[in-house]
Each structure stands twice: as structure tokens, then as C-alpha cells.
Design a protein around this motif. Structure first.
Motif, PDB file in Angstrom:
ATOM      1  N   LYS A   5      -5.702   4.261 -14.153  1.00 15.57           N
ATOM      2  CA  LYS A   5      -6.214   3.481 -13.023  1.00 15.57           C
ATOM      3  C   LYS A   5      -5.376   3.651 -11.754  1.00 15.57           C
ATOM      4  O   LYS A   5      -5.143   2.704 -11.014  1.00 15.57           O
ATOM      5  N   LYS A   6      -4.934   4.863 -11.513  1.00 17.27           N
ATOM      6  CA  LYS A   6      -4.139   5.133 -10.317  1.00 17.27           C
ATOM      7  C   LYS A   6      -4.905   4.821  -9.044  1.00 17.27           C
ATOM      8  O   LYS A   6      -4.308   4.521  -8.020  1.00 17.27           O
ATOM      9  N   HIS A   7      -6.217   4.907  -9.115  1.00 19.75           N
ATOM     10  CA  HIS A   7      -7.042   4.722  -7.923  1.00 19.75           C
ATOM     11  C   HIS A   7      -6.944   3.308  -7.334  1.00 19.75           C
ATOM     12  O   HIS A   7      -7.277   3.111  -6.170  1.00 19.75           O
ATOM     13  N   ILE A   8      -6.476   2.347  -8.100  1.00 20.74           N
ATOM     14  CA  ILE A   8      -6.401   0.985  -7.564  1.00 20.74           C
ATOM     15  C   ILE A   8      -5.088   0.712  -6.829  1.00 20.74           C
ATOM     16  O   ILE A   8      -4.911  -0.346  -6.253  1.00 20.74           O
ATOM     17  N   PHE A   9      -4.177   1.699  -6.851  1.00 17.18           N
ATOM     18  CA  PHE A   9      -2.885   1.545  -6.182  1.00 17.18           C
ATOM     19  C   PHE A   9      -2.776   2.537  -5.033  1.00 17.18           C
ATOM     20  O   PHE A   9      -3.433   3.581  -5.028  1.00 17.18           O
ATOM     21  N   SER A  10      -1.914   2.226  -4.093  1.00 18.21           N
ATOM     22  CA  SER A  10      -1.717   3.134  -2.961  1.00 18.21           C
ATOM     23  C   SER A  10      -1.019   4.414  -3.417  1.00 18.21           C
ATOM     24  O   SER A  10      -0.367   4.445  -4.464  1.00 18.21           O
ATOM     25  N   ASP A  11      -1.167   5.459  -2.626  1.00 20.06           N
ATOM     26  CA  ASP A  11      -0.492   6.723  -2.930  1.00 20.06           C
ATOM     27  C   ASP A  11       1.013   6.521  -3.027  1.00 20.06           C
ATOM     28  O   ASP A  11       1.666   7.096  -3.892  1.00 20.06           O
ATOM     29  N   GLN A  12       1.565   5.699  -2.149  1.00 19.97           N
ATOM     30  CA  GLN A  12       3.006   5.457  -2.148  1.00 19.97           C
ATOM     31  C   GLN A  12       3.450   4.736  -3.423  1.00 19.97           C
ATOM     32  O   GLN A  12       4.464   5.071  -4.016  1.00 19.97           O
ATOM     33  N   THR A  13       2.669   3.760  -3.864  1.00 19.14           N
ATOM     34  CA  THR A  13       2.986   3.049  -5.103  1.00 19.14           C
ATOM     35  C   THR A  13       2.929   4.005  -6.297  1.00 19.14           C
ATOM     36  O   THR A  13       3.822   3.985  -7.157  1.00 19.14           O
ATOM     37  N   ASN A  14       1.916   4.838  -6.342  1.00 20.47           N
ATOM     38  CA  ASN A  14       1.816   5.821  -7.430  1.00 20.47           C
ATOM     39  C   ASN A  14       2.976   6.805  -7.393  1.00 20.47           C
ATOM     40  O   ASN A  14       3.521   7.167  -8.438  1.00 20.47           O
ATOM     41  N   ARG A  15       3.382   7.245  -6.207  1.00 18.02           N
ATOM     42  CA  ARG A  15       4.505   8.182  -6.094  1.00 18.02           C
ATOM     43  C   ARG A  15       5.797   7.521  -6.559  1.00 18.02           C
ATOM     44  O   ARG A  15       6.605   8.126  -7.258  1.00 18.02           O
ATOM     45  N   ASN A  16       6.013   6.274  -6.158  1.00 16.74           N
ATOM     46  CA  ASN A  16       7.217   5.561  -6.586  1.00 16.74           C
ATOM     47  C   ASN A  16       7.249   5.405  -8.107  1.00 16.74           C
ATOM     48  O   ASN A  16       8.308   5.521  -8.727  1.00 16.74           O
ATOM     49  N   ALA A  17       6.095   5.169  -8.726  1.00 12.81           N
ATOM     50  CA  ALA A  17       6.028   5.064 -10.184  1.00 12.81           C
ATOM     51  C   ALA A  17       6.369   6.402 -10.826  1.00 12.81           C
ATOM     52  O   ALA A  17       7.081   6.456 -11.838  1.00 12.81           O
ATOM     53  N   GLU A  18       5.878   7.495 -10.243  1.00  6.06           N
ATOM     54  CA  GLU A  18       6.183   8.826 -10.769  1.00  6.06           C
ATOM     55  C   GLU A  18       7.679   9.125 -10.675  1.00  6.06           C
ATOM     56  O   GLU A  18       8.287   9.635 -11.611  1.00  6.06           O
TER      57      GLU A  18
END
Length: 102
Positions: A5-18
Motif C-alpha cells: 500500500k505504498k500508494h497511500i503514503f507520500s514519496d518522501q515517506t516511502n523513501r524514508n522507510a526504504e
């Protein structure tokens, strides 16, 4: 395992998680620490200071490479990795994980 469900988070939030995943293992932190102060790295170099099996080291390197923090290339017939300078901002974000504080 559930859907990401990456689509529900911002690109920046997903990058920080990665990036968080990259620094969530001691072996990966040691690899990043080495690359932050050296030009290149390969499996034999890593085997010299990370006492893990070659396949395990390769797994850690692959995860870091997928994140874009490092780039791989052949020099002769040996595969090396180097810091991806295009991701300098991300390196600055994670440097806390391997920089000594005193």
C-alpha cells in the motif's frame, strides 16, 4: 505477507522507510560506513571485515543497491560497488547510523 500500500503514503515517506530498511541491519551499516570513507568495495574486501558467508554479504549489498545508495560496475572481471553520489541527500540522512558520536 500483506500488501504494501505504498500508494497511500507520500514519496518522501516511502523513501524514508526504504532507507530505514537499509540501516536496520548491522552488516549493512558496516558496509555503508566503509563506503562512506572509501572509493569502492567488493565481496572479497567485505569478507575481510564482515565475518558472514559470501551469499549473506551479497544479500545485504543487493538490498543497498536496490535502494540506489550504491552503484555496481565491472572493473576487469571483478564486480565492485561505489557510492552513488546522485543520492548524497539520502547519504546525509542515514549517516547518523554509522557516525560515531562523542
Amino acid at each position: 505477507m500483506g500488501a504494501k500500500k505504498k500508494h497511500i503514503f507520500s514519496d518522501q515517506t516511502n523513501r524514508n522507510a526504504e532507507l530505514g530498511l537499509v540501516v536496520s541491519a548491522s552488516a549493512r551499516i558496516k558496509i555503508l560506513e566503509y563506503l562512506d570513507s572509501h572509493e569502492i568495495i567488493n565481496i572479497p574486501i567485505l569478507e575481510g571485515f564482515i565475518l558472514l558467508h559470501k551469499k549473506t554479504i551479497n544479500h545485504h549489498i543487493s538490498l543497498i543497491e536496490r535502494s540506489g545508495l550504491i552503484k555496481g560496475y565491472y572493473k576487469g572481471n571483478i564486480y565492485f560497488w561505489a557510492k552513488n553520489h546522485e543520492t548524497q541527500e539520502d547519504w546525509d540522512k542515514i549517516r547518523w547510523s554509522f557516525t560515531p558520536r562523542g
